[in-house]
Enzyme design. Structure first.
Site, PDB file in Angstrom:
ATOM      1  N   HIS A  82       0.627  -1.334  -0.042  1.00  0.00           N
ATOM      2  CA  HIS A  82       0.122   0.137  -0.071  1.00  0.00           C
ATOM      3  C   HIS A  82       0.967   1.353  -0.104  1.00  0.00           C
ATOM      4  CE1 HIS A  82      -3.318   2.454   0.725  1.00  0.00           C
ATOM      5  NE2 HIS A  82      -2.632   3.220   1.583  1.00  0.00           N
ATOM      6  N   ASP A 161     -15.342   3.169   7.288  1.00  0.00           N
ATOM      7  CA  ASP A 161     -14.527   4.029   6.659  1.00  0.00           C
ATOM      8  C   ASP A 161     -14.887   4.976   5.699  1.00  0.00           C
ATOM      9  OD1 ASP A 161     -11.554   5.128   6.698  1.00  0.00           O
ATOM     10  OD2 ASP A 161     -11.703   4.509   4.586  1.00  0.00           O
ATOM     11  N   ARG A 168     -14.693  13.388   7.035  1.00  0.00           N
ATOM     12  CA  ARG A 168     -13.301  14.022   7.484  1.00  0.00           C
ATOM     13  C   ARG A 168     -12.857  15.101   6.245  1.00  0.00           C
ATOM     14  NH1 ARG A 168      -9.650   9.250   7.691  1.00  0.00           N
ATOM     15  NH2 ARG A 168      -8.063  10.781   8.089  1.00  0.00           N
ATOM     16  N   SER A 183      -7.736   4.233   9.127  1.00  0.00           N
ATOM     17  CA  SER A 183      -8.484   4.235   7.975  1.00  0.00           C
ATOM     18  C   SER A 183      -7.912   3.350   6.880  1.00  0.00           C
ATOM     19  CB  SER A 183      -8.514   5.708   7.482  1.00  0.00           C
ATOM     20  OG  SER A 183      -9.049   5.641   6.137  1.00  0.00           O
ATOM     21  N   LYS A 187      -8.715  -1.131   6.030  1.00  0.00           N
ATOM     22  CA  LYS A 187      -9.216  -1.662   4.633  1.00  0.00           C
ATOM     23  C   LYS A 187      -7.834  -2.809   4.238  1.00  0.00           C
ATOM     24  CE  LYS A 187      -9.147   2.802   3.505  1.00  0.00           C
ATOM     25  NZ  LYS A 187      -9.451   4.146   2.859  1.00  0.00           N
TER      26      LYS A 187
HETATM   27  N1  URA Z   1      -5.802   7.437   2.466  1.00  0.00           N
HETATM   28  C1  URA Z   1      -6.807   6.564   3.285  1.00  0.00           C
HETATM   29  O1  URA Z   1      -7.413   5.230   2.871  1.00  0.00           O
HETATM   30  N2  URA Z   1      -7.100   7.138   4.624  1.00  0.00           N
HETATM   31  C2  URA Z   1      -6.829   8.377   5.170  1.00  0.00           C
HETATM   32  O2  URA Z   1      -7.127   8.783   6.156  1.00  0.00           O
HETATM   33  C3  URA Z   1      -5.764   9.111   4.469  1.00  0.00           C
HETATM   34  C4  URA Z   1      -5.605   8.336   3.249  1.00  0.00           C
END
Ligand code: URA
Length: 425
Positions: A82, A161, A168, A183, A187
């Site tokens: 990621h 999320d 957010r 967050s 995932k």
């Molecule tokens: N990417 C995400 O998936 N979440 C965040 O809070 C910031 C970047």
């Protein structure tokens, strides 16, 4: 327990329990907790932060708010990576085919571009006909048969999320390290490979510009992964200049294929470091990992597997479409050394050409972008080409100053950018 109690508690810097955090996430998903209450809670977290334990409870509660994929029906060791997002960052197309060629199972669910940072799915869709939406069964079958699939999220992953992130984004509560860590990791853990490597970007073209905040984020994400029982490590890499020489969707895929064909450059350095981390986590020494990576680049097997993946996912041709303005040369107006590259500015420029979305529903123009020919520390003579422009609108030719002004030319030769800033294991 009420949401008001939790907001008050966080406001007063008290630590929340697992049950309280579960109550919050359940209430957000069910709609019981209203947006204004969620926003107040998020702002209290931004201001007063969360402990490692609270962040883990939040990560777990978000992970289990929707579908959780387990890869037990994939034979072999599954791997994932990621990136927190950058400009000219196409490491996925280098690192993952290398790992597949080395016998790992690449089961990767990726996202689209966010703001001025590019997204893997948008880049893949540069190939006409390519399908990024595989069903769960197709995904697993492809990983088992070909060792690699890169697609969009299927199913309902982390709905909590999705709600929190959207709020957010519009309430000034994105830049909280526990909120970003939970967050991303919720995932990643919902689609959980055996080994995960994180590329946490820092600098001008990154989500977090400040190195100490970036390190804190990297450490926290690695801890979240370990607390969930996963093998995970992170490298912190610089976004103080575009990673690859290309910025733009199909150009970046091209850049990645050049590395898989043997090109040696900054993209290769970072993509290789990510692959080394995975191999190291799997038990291989770093020097052996280096050797193995070079082997699958030089014998062509990594490139071969990437091409097979594109074709299997429906690409009608591996040719890249050309735009109307195909490589217009942008020349330096003064001599000196490149002191700085305003990476974010270049990312935003490509986005404004159509390479990214201004609004959620916008279409992407896969053919537009820039080729960056000068990097920090390079000598430049007046008249040298610093970048090439790819666009479909002649109006872009009158905007070349926006590209030129992103290259700060000075008299002193500065240090080259340190690409790999740190590691967290
Ligand atoms: N990417 C995400 O998936 N979440 C965040 O809070 C910031 C970047």
């Amino acid at each position: 327990m009420t949401i008001l109690d939790l907001i008050e508690k966080k406001k007063n810097k008290e630590e929340l329990t697992k049950e309280e955090i579960q109550f919050f996430v359940d209430g957000v998903v069910s709609g019981e907790i209203k947006d204004y209450q969620t926003s107040a809670f998020l702002m209290a977290v931004v201001i007063n932060s969360m402990t490692k334990e609270e962040t883990f409870y939040l990560t777990e509660a978000m992970k289990y708010s929707g579908d959780v994929f387990d890869f037990s029906n994939i034979e072999g060791t599954t791997v994932d990576k990621h990136s927190t997002g950058g400009v000219g960052d196409s490491t996925t197309f280098v690192t993952m085919p290398i790992l597949a060629a080395l016998g790992f199972k690449v089961a990767k669910m990726s996202g689209r571009g966010l703001g001025f940072t590019g997204g893997t799915l948008d880049k893949l869709e540069s190939f006409e006909g390519l399908n990024v939406y595989l069903s769960k069964d197709e995904f697993i079958k492809q990983v088992n048969e070909l060792s690699i699939a890169i697609c969009g999220q299927t199913g309902n992953i982390c709905p909590a999320d999705k709600i929190l992130y959207a709020l957010r984004d519009v309430t000034g509560t994105v830049d909280s390290i526990p909120l970003i860590a939970s967050s991303i990791m919720s995932k990643k853990l919902a689609v959980s490979a055996d080994i995960l490597v994180l590329d946490v970007k820092t600098g001008d073209g990154a989500l977090l510009k400040d190195i100490s905040a970036t390190k804190e984020l990297a450490k926290l994400m690695v801890e979240m992964g370990k607390m969930a029982g996963k093998k995970v490590s992170a490298i912190i890499t610089s976004m103080d200049e575009p990673l690859d020489n290309y910025i733009g969707n199909n150009l970046e895929v091209l850049g990645a294929m050049e590395v898989l064909s043997g090109a040696d450059n900054e993209l290769k350095t970072v993509a290789k470091a990510l692959a080394v981390e995975i191999l190291y986590q799997s038990g291989m020494s770093e020097s052996k990992a280096d050797e193995e990576i070079e082997r699958v680049i030089h014998d062509g097997s990594a490139l071969e597997i990437f091409k097979k993946m594109l074709i299997r996912q429906g690409a009608k041709s591996l040719e890249i479409k050309k735009p109307l303005i195909d490589g217009y040369e942008i020349k330096a107006e003064e001599s000196g050394y490149v002191e700085k590259v305003h990476t974010r500015q270049l990312g935003k420029f490509v986005m404004s050409l159509g390479g990214g979305r201004m609004r959620k529903e916008d279409d992407i123009d896969h053919t537009v972008g820039l080729k960056v020919l000068k990097r920090v520390g390079d000598k430049v003579e007046k008249g040298d080409v610093v970048a090439c422009l790819y666009a479909n609108d002649n109006g872009a030719l009158s905007r070349v100053d926006e590209v030129l002004s992103a290259f700060v030319i000075g008299r002193q030769k500065p240090q080259r950018t340190k690409l790999i800033v740190d590691k967290v294991r």
